[in-house]
Motif scaffolding. Structure first.
Motif, short mmCIF file in Angstrom:
data_model
loop_
_atom_site.label_atom_id
_atom_site.label_comp_id
_atom_site.label_asym_id
_atom_site.label_seq_id
_atom_site.Cartn_x
_atom_site.Cartn_y
_atom_site.Cartn_z
N GLN A 1 0.86 -1.03 0.03
CA GLN A 1 -0.01 -0.05 -0.11
C GLN A 1 0.71 1.25 -0.16
N PRO A 2 2.06 1.40 0.93
CA PRO A 2 2.82 2.66 0.65
C PRO A 2 2.97 3.09 -0.85
N LYS A 3 3.58 1.81 -1.47
CA LYS A 3 4.13 2.19 -2.81
C LYS A 3 2.78 2.53 -3.77
N ALA A 4 1.69 1.74 -3.51
CA ALA A 4 0.36 1.94 -4.44
C ALA A 4 0.20 3.53 -4.31
N VAL A 5 0.07 3.97 -2.84
CA VAL A 5 -0.38 5.29 -2.75
C VAL A 5 0.64 6.37 -3.32
N ALA A 6 2.06 6.23 -3.10
CA ALA A 6 2.81 6.98 -3.66
C ALA A 6 2.77 6.94 -5.15
N ASP A 7 2.78 5.82 -5.83
CA ASP A 7 2.75 5.90 -7.26
C ASP A 7 1.49 6.48 -7.94
#
Ligand code: F6R
Length: 369
Positions: free
Chosen positions: A16-22
């Motif tokens: 999720q952190p990456k999904a949000v950042a992306d």
């Protein structure tokens, strides 16, 4: 392909952190304003919009419910949110000044597709928020804002939900930016906070072990209730939906203010009740009201599981279990408050021996009405 995790759902929660950042990537420019070229509906036209209507199903509908708070607060445009399956059958009032937002992870959900077709027939502009490139819903919409969660395999939606929220906030802030509202300063501050939020999601993930232990200890319960207010209310609905679909337990989400209008009769000795507590800063009236709700249900025997911001000491005396989340602006709290509820449902499902990635009777994309 599960990247060392037992289930896709665990992997997707962790992503999720990456999904949000992306999903934020390339959409906030260096001077802190938003560039959403994908929206493709011109500024002049966006200024003419007199109503936003959001249609979606399931978890995507919960993202829409949260979006309503953001859109109305930052843009002062009235916003309705409706289950796509109900929308078309009630002859909704739409015209060319209505902006319809269709939210869908798969882009293939038939109910949502039929709702957007109906909206276009009425002359409304349709903006899709979607996670699947080239799927039917974005193809049939006027414009699309893609969420960049990457493929979501587990049937229960997790990372797609967080990115749907990000996309909704972006649309709300963008509308506010284009139209200019009295919240100009707040909008810039929130854009800044949003650009750091993936780090906060990461911090939540690092503290989930006690939530897992708690979930395992509740594996033989029959019912779990979820309470929230303001944007915490749809978070409560989402927590309940996750628990139903994964743990096959009876779960319900309520607006905490409704307790005394009925649901409080359900409270009995040792009933687990999860409460999402709004920030004590900002809209502090709501915070104080929910603290009295927690007191009320605890006095009637409920086992209180309290999700509250770091530093919120008022809840401590009434929390049988306390789950801490980082402080965020009120409207952004769902991005951090939902994560423990996903972990909770996933762990409970595992403890009950359920198939986490493929819950019974469910399909990843629902292409029939
Ligand atoms: C719940 C879940 C479903 C979907 C719903 C909409 O975890 O996954 O409730 O959110 O079926 O699906 P999409 O977003 O593909 O339109």
């Amino acid at each position: 392909e599960k990247g060392g995790y037992d289930y896709f759902m665990l992997k997707e929660i962790a992503e999720q952190p990456k999904a949000v950042a992306d999903t934020l990537l390339g959409r906030i420019d260096t001077n802190g304003s938003l560039t959403l070229d994908e929206v493709r509906i011109g500024a002049a036209e966006l200024r003419e919009i007199d109503k936003v209507v959001i249609v979606a199903c399931g978890t995507a509908f919960h993202a829409g419910l949260i979006a309503k708070y953001a859109i109305e607060h930052w843009t002062r445009i009235p916003c309705e949110v409706e289950l796509a399956s109900e929308f078309r059958y009630r002859d909704p009032i739409l015209d060319s000044r209505s902006l319809v937002i269709a939210i869908s992870q798969s882009g293939e959900t038939m109910d949502t597709l039929m709702a957007l077709r109906h909206a276009r027939e009425q002359g409304s502009r349709v903006l899709a928020i979607c996670n699947t490139n080239g799927s039917t819903i974005p193809r049939e919409s006027d414009a699309v804002l893609y969420t960049h969660a990457g493929p979501e395999v587990a049937v229960a939606s997790t990372k797609a939900f967080l990115t749907q929220l990000v996309a909704c906030y972006l649309v709300a802030l963008y509308l506010g930016q284009v139209r200019g509202t009295k919240w100009g300063d707040e909008i810039s501050a929130v854009i800044r906070d949003l650009s750091h939020i993936s780090g906060e999601v990461e911090r939540v993930l690092e503290t989930m072990e006690p939530v897992r232990a708690l979930a395992r200890s509740l594996a033989d319960k029959k019912t779990v209730l979820f309470l929230g207010r303001h944007v915490g209310y749809p978070v409560a609905l989402e927590g309940a939906l996750k628990l139903k679909e994964l743990a096959y337990m009876h779960a319900e989400g309520f607006a905490a203010g409704e307790l005394k209008h009925g649901p409080i009769a359900l409270i009995e000795e040792d009933l687990p009740v999860v409460v999402v507590v709004p920030s004590p800063r900002g809209r502090s009236v709501l915070h104080d009201k929910i603290v009295s709700n927690i007191q009320e249900i605890r006095a009637r025997g409920a086992r209180t599981i309290v999700i509250a911001e770091e530093g919120d000491e008022a809840v401590v005396p009434y929390a049988d279990h306390l789950i801490r989340i980082p402080a965020t602006p009120t409207l952004l709290q769902p991005l951090v408050a939902t994560v423990p509820l996903q972990v909770f449902a996933c762990e409970l499902a595992t403890a009950r021996g359920n198939e986490v990635d493929q819950p019974r009777n469910l399909a990843k994309s629902v292409t029939v009405e």
